[in-house]
Design an enzyme around this catalytic site. Structure first.
Site, short mmCIF file in Angstrom:
data_model
loop_
_atom_site.label_atom_id
_atom_site.label_comp_id
_atom_site.label_asym_id
_atom_site.label_seq_id
_atom_site.Cartn_x
_atom_site.Cartn_y
_atom_site.Cartn_z
N HIS A 1 -4.86 -0.53 -4.04
CA HIS A 1 -6.27 -0.73 -3.68
C HIS A 1 -7.19 -0.33 -4.84
O HIS A 1 -8.33 0.09 -4.61
CB HIS A 1 -6.66 0.08 -2.43
CG HIS A 1 -5.81 -0.17 -1.23
ND1 HIS A 1 -6.02 -1.22 -0.37
CD2 HIS A 1 -4.74 0.51 -0.74
CE1 HIS A 1 -5.13 -1.17 0.62
NE2 HIS A 1 -4.34 -0.13 0.40
N SER B 1 0.84 -1.19 0.00
CA SER B 1 0.00 0.00 0.00
C SER B 1 0.88 1.25 0.00
O SER B 1 1.55 1.53 -0.98
CB SER B 1 -0.97 -0.04 1.18
OG SER B 1 -1.93 0.97 1.09
N ASP C 1 -4.76 8.51 0.00
CA ASP C 1 -4.86 8.69 1.44
C ASP C 1 -5.37 10.04 1.92
O ASP C 1 -5.16 11.08 1.29
CB ASP C 1 -3.49 8.44 2.07
CG ASP C 1 -3.06 7.00 1.97
OD1 ASP C 1 -3.93 6.15 1.76
OD2 ASP C 1 -1.86 6.72 2.09
#
Length: 229
Positions: A157, A120, A135
């Protein structure tokens, strides 16, 4: 260089990092000494994050040391055979790494043979910049340039799904907006469960899901496991 860049750390029905353990084991090649960079952790302490990582990797014979725990981080990086960067908040990760002047030493050590493992946010950090992170919260990292170990931008993701009735942008739309203002970028939409493994100068896509590549002015290209970049 040796890199293992994972979209995420957890899959449904599996323990944390469980899907990654065979990949890590396959790429160790005798390496055992690791430093862990936990700075992406926001809702867990860096000690908690380090201990969690050390516990899950111990069965592979990996000895994990948190970079925040050592008196001389640069010496620890130089001695490390493995550099592990955990996921979480990419902005916080880059900010803390830059303030500690770790970016250049990490990049140099990986180029000289250390294995880089990141999931990630840790995968984002390996890219030229962190401009394809998902984010929040956003903190100022004093610039978006990152390690530049992998030449393309990764969006971890990746999914184009929207909840029913949701009127916000899809992930592809957001990536397309980025490519309007930064048309020089190539963005890899890396779904959960997928990874990119770099070894002996070859970058190979892995995982069960379709990965997408986005370039300015071009249709998205679908890639499957086994694709070589």
């Amino acid at each position: 260089m040796e890199l293992l860049l994972l979209s995420n750390s957890t899959l449904p029905g599996k323990a944390w990092l469980e899907h990654a353990l065979p990949l890590i084991a396959n790429q160790l090649n005798g390496r055992r000494s690791a430093v862990f960079i936990p700075f992406a952790g926001v809702t867990q302490t860096w000690d908690e994050y380090t201990d969690k990582t050390a516990e899950v990797l111990a069965p592979l014979g990996i000895n994990v040391t948190g970079i925040h725990r050592v008196a001389d981080p640069l010496a620890a990086i130089e001695k490390a055979e493995i550099i592990i960067v955990g996921g979480g908040n990419t902005f916080q990760l880059l900010k803390e790494s830059r303030e500690r002047e770790l970016l250049a030493p990490v990049a140099d050590r990986v180029k000289r043979g250390a294995l880089y493992i990141g999931w990630s946010a840790g995968a984002n950090l390996a890219c030229p910049t962190i401009r394809t992170t998902n984010d929040m919260p956003i903190v100022d990292p004093n610039g978006f340039d990152a390690l530049d170990l992998f030449p393309l931008q990764i969006n971890p993701h990746f999914t184009n799904a929207l909840p029913e009735g949701h009127k916000g942008e899809t992930r592809e739309q957001r990536i397309r907006e980025l490519l309007v203002v930064a048309p020089e970028l190539t963005v890899i939409g890396l779904p959960e469960g997928n990874w990119i493994q770099v070894s002996n100068g070859q970058a190979v896509l892995g995982g069960p899901n379709t990965t997408w590549v986005f370039k300015a002015g071009e249709e998205a290209v679908a890639l499957e496991a086994g694709h070589r970049f």
